[in-house]
Design an enzyme around this catalytic site. Structure first.
Site, short mmCIF file in Angstrom:
data_model
loop_
_atom_site.label_atom_id
_atom_site.label_comp_id
_atom_site.label_asym_id
_atom_site.label_seq_id
_atom_site.Cartn_x
_atom_site.Cartn_y
_atom_site.Cartn_z
N LYS A 126 0.81 -1.22 0.00
CA LYS A 126 0.00 0.00 0.00
C LYS A 126 0.84 1.27 0.00
O LYS A 126 0.28 2.37 0.09
CB LYS A 126 -0.95 -0.01 1.20
CG LYS A 126 -1.98 -1.14 1.15
CD LYS A 126 -2.89 -1.09 2.36
CE LYS A 126 -3.88 -2.24 2.36
NZ LYS A 126 -3.22 -3.56 2.59
N LYS A 161 -8.29 1.28 6.23
CA LYS A 161 -7.57 0.01 6.35
C LYS A 161 -6.15 0.24 6.84
O LYS A 161 -5.56 1.31 6.61
CB LYS A 161 -7.57 -0.75 5.03
CG LYS A 161 -7.17 0.05 3.80
CD LYS A 161 -7.45 -0.76 2.53
CE LYS A 161 -7.26 0.08 1.28
NZ LYS A 161 -7.57 -0.69 0.05
N ARG A 211 -7.93 -9.52 -9.38
CA ARG A 211 -6.53 -9.84 -9.11
C ARG A 211 -5.88 -10.19 -10.44
O ARG A 211 -6.28 -11.13 -11.12
CB ARG A 211 -6.43 -11.01 -8.13
CG ARG A 211 -5.06 -11.69 -8.05
CD ARG A 211 -3.90 -10.77 -7.69
NE ARG A 211 -4.06 -10.07 -6.45
CZ ARG A 211 -3.66 -10.53 -5.27
NH1 ARG A 211 -3.10 -11.73 -5.20
NH2 ARG A 211 -3.80 -9.80 -4.18
N ARG A 225 -12.64 -11.30 -8.16
CA ARG A 225 -13.01 -11.80 -6.84
C ARG A 225 -14.26 -11.05 -6.38
O ARG A 225 -14.26 -9.82 -6.29
CB ARG A 225 -11.86 -11.60 -5.86
CG ARG A 225 -10.58 -12.31 -6.29
CD ARG A 225 -9.43 -12.01 -5.36
NE ARG A 225 -9.11 -10.59 -5.36
CZ ARG A 225 -8.12 -10.04 -4.64
NH1 ARG A 225 -7.37 -10.80 -3.88
NH2 ARG A 225 -7.89 -8.74 -4.69
N ARG A 233 -15.49 -6.73 1.28
CA ARG A 233 -14.19 -7.33 1.00
C ARG A 233 -14.36 -8.54 0.08
O ARG A 233 -15.22 -9.38 0.33
CB ARG A 233 -13.50 -7.74 2.29
CG ARG A 233 -13.32 -6.61 3.29
CD ARG A 233 -12.78 -7.12 4.60
NE ARG A 233 -13.67 -8.07 5.24
CZ ARG A 233 -13.37 -8.79 6.32
NH1 ARG A 233 -12.17 -8.68 6.86
NH2 ARG A 233 -14.23 -9.62 6.85
N ASP A 273 -4.21 -5.47 -7.62
CA ASP A 273 -5.66 -5.45 -7.39
C ASP A 273 -6.26 -4.21 -8.05
O ASP A 273 -5.78 -3.09 -7.82
CB ASP A 273 -5.97 -5.46 -5.90
CG ASP A 273 -5.48 -6.72 -5.20
OD1 ASP A 273 -5.33 -7.74 -5.90
OD2 ASP A 273 -5.24 -6.67 -3.99
N GLU A 282 -3.70 -1.97 -4.93
CA GLU A 282 -2.52 -2.57 -4.30
C GLU A 282 -1.62 -3.21 -5.34
O GLU A 282 -2.09 -3.68 -6.39
CB GLU A 282 -2.92 -3.64 -3.27
CG GLU A 282 -3.63 -3.12 -2.04
CD GLU A 282 -3.82 -4.19 -0.99
OE1 GLU A 282 -3.15 -5.23 -1.06
OE2 GLU A 282 -4.64 -3.97 -0.08
N ASN A 284 0.88 -6.27 -4.90
CA ASN A 284 1.26 -7.29 -3.92
C ASN A 284 2.55 -7.98 -4.35
O ASN A 284 2.59 -8.65 -5.37
CB ASN A 284 0.14 -8.33 -3.81
CG ASN A 284 -1.15 -7.71 -3.28
OD1 ASN A 284 -1.32 -7.56 -2.09
ND2 ASN A 284 -2.05 -7.35 -4.19
#
Length: 323
Positions: A126, A161, A211, A225, A233, A273, A282, A284
């Site tokens: 992040k 978050k 994703r 997702r 979420r 994401d 994000e 990752n």
């Protein structure tokens, strides 16, 4: 080429073999004839320029409840006896995680570490994404309740978050009335010393959070997702479900913008994401997931693609120098 692969990860007994990306990578490596060793980040030791771990030789199989077998542990010199280290333990991205990257960085000139430990340390999910703010939803990084209130007033609904959270944990939606915002910021400030991330709520999340997996900067595949009932979420770890998807033009633009830097930083396996086909949230790099679901929907062997890249890079390192 037979490689010795040391997998630094959480305990194997607790993983869900049906969807675990590290397990899929291990199965793929084993099928190629590579030798596998398992150890935890807490097993790392350094002295006199050597980095080693008490590691178990391991074989894996896709059998629930009997998915791995350990042989007697050995003291594995990661700089001299391993060709590859997969750094795949789950966050939190705390001092333990950061220390492991510092230790692994000391052997990265001799052993290929995936992903590159210095780059993982310098690109938390992040934070590094802020380099690509042009693709992000409106975002605030703060510990200040006054700043959070002003941001909420501008955007009407927000998501709060932890800056170094993972797996969809501790993500809260705050509505336009601001109910519980002050209590939430108070709890966050008591729990974490770092600032927190606050973003404008994107209603498009109801249609999924995509994703996208990139392998050495190239798009390998994607899944959409979907959040579970009553949830915002969509992380699979908190009850989200996956479905087949295609990339939008905007998502391809995002991937193209990221690709050169991923290659330059040695970030071989990355998951980004994207919400609503356009909003990057994000990048990752610590322990990305999603390759099992991509293979299920697209038939793409993402694990195989990753090993193709890894084998090529190890081969390049071992090639005789030419004048």
């Amino acid at each position: 080429m037979t490689l010795t692969v040391a997998v630094q990860m959480d305990p194997l007994a607790g993983i869900n073999i049906a969807g675990d990306s590290t397990f899929a990578l291990m199965l793929s490596a084993q099928a190629r004839g590579h030798r596998l060793f398992h150890y935890g980040a807490e097993d790392l030791n350094w002295s006199d320029g050597r980095l080693w771990a008490k590691a178990h030789p391991v074989t894996v199989q896709r059998v629930v409840g009997d998915h791995f077998r350990f042989d007697e542990p050995v003291s594995l010199d990661l700089g001299e006896q391993a060709d590859v280290v997969l750094m795949r333990q789950d966050p939190p991205f705390d001092l333990g995680y950061i220390t492991a990257t510092h230790l692994l960085e000391r052997i990265a000139d001799r052993t290929l570490v995936v992903n590159d430990p210095a780059s993982v340390r310098n690109a938390p999910e992040k934070m590094w994404v802020l380099d690509y703010a042009r693709f992000m939803p409106p975002t605030l990084i703060t510990r200040s309740l006054d700043e959070a209130r002003a941001f909420l007033a501008r955007h009407r609904e927000v998501v709060v978050k932890p800056l170094h959270g993972n797996g969809g944990k501790a993500i809260f939606k705050v509505g336009s009335d601001g109910a519980n915002l002050s209590a939430l910021i108070e709890v966050f400030n008591q729990t974490w010393r770092e600032p927190h991330m606050i973003q404008a709520f994107l209603p498009a999340v109801a249609k999924g959070d995509k994703r996208i997996v990139l392998v050495d900067g190239e798009v390998a595949g994607a899944i959409n997702r979907l959040p579970g009932e009553g949830e915002i979420r969509s992380n699979l770890a908190v009850g989200g479900s996956a479905e087949k998807t295609e990339l939008t033009a905007r998502e391809r633009e995002i991937c193209a913008a990221l690709a050169p830097e991923l290659k330059a930083r040695g970030l071989i396996f990355v998951g980004i994401d994207v919400i609503g086909g356009e909003w990057l949230t994000e990048i990752n790099v610590t322990s990305p997931t999603g390759i099992v679901a991509i293979e299920k929907f697209d038939g793409t062997d993402v694990a195989g693609m990753i090993w193709d890249v890894v084998e090529a890079k190890v081969g390049e390192r071992n090639a005789p120098a030419t004048r």
